[in-house]
Design a protein around this motif. Structure first.
Motif, mmCIF file in Angstrom:
data_model
loop_
_atom_site.group_PDB
_atom_site.id
_atom_site.type_symbol
_atom_site.label_atom_id
_atom_site.label_comp_id
_atom_site.label_asym_id
_atom_site.label_seq_id
_atom_site.Cartn_x
_atom_site.Cartn_y
_atom_site.Cartn_z
ATOM 1 N N ASN A 170 1.380 7.083 -6.730
ATOM 2 C CA ASN A 170 0.350 7.984 -6.668
ATOM 3 C C ASN A 170 0.816 9.509 -6.475
ATOM 4 O O ASN A 170 0.499 10.433 -7.086
ATOM 5 N N GLN A 193 0.864 4.125 -2.786
ATOM 6 C CA GLN A 193 0.761 5.619 -2.551
ATOM 7 C C GLN A 193 1.974 6.461 -3.091
ATOM 8 O O GLN A 193 1.747 7.631 -3.402
ATOM 9 N N TRP A 208 0.922 -1.221 0.036
ATOM 10 C CA TRP A 208 -0.056 0.121 -0.123
ATOM 11 C C TRP A 208 0.905 1.429 -0.057
ATOM 12 O O TRP A 208 0.623 2.281 -0.634
ATOM 13 N N ASN A 209 1.803 1.216 0.695
ATOM 14 C CA ASN A 209 2.946 2.371 0.892
ATOM 15 C C ASN A 209 3.584 2.602 -0.537
ATOM 16 O O ASN A 209 3.483 3.715 -1.048
#
Length: 62
Positions: free
Chosen positions: A58, A55, A51-52
């Motif tokens: 993004n 991110q 998930w990191n």
């Protein structure tokens, strides 16, 4: 002129990583339901790392 028709290679990577993240989260939830806390914690840690990474991709894309 037709740059909007070109696909974003980063988008494809983010979708692939998101699908993997969702799969890991589901596996972690099922492990937790079975009472396998060790597997749950390992899968959750791996999903959090992923998930990191998503991110960060993004942020770079924005």
């Amino acid at each position: 002129m037709f740059g909007f028709l070109k696909s974003d290679p980063g988008l494809r990577l983010r979708k692939k990583l998101r699908k993997k993240y969702d799969n890991l989260s589901t596996q972690a939830m099922l492990a937790q339901r079975k009472g396998d806390i060790k597997t749950y914690s390992l899968l959750t840690a791996e999903a959090e790392t992923l998930w990191n990474e998503i991110q960060q991709l993004n942020i770079k894309q924005s």
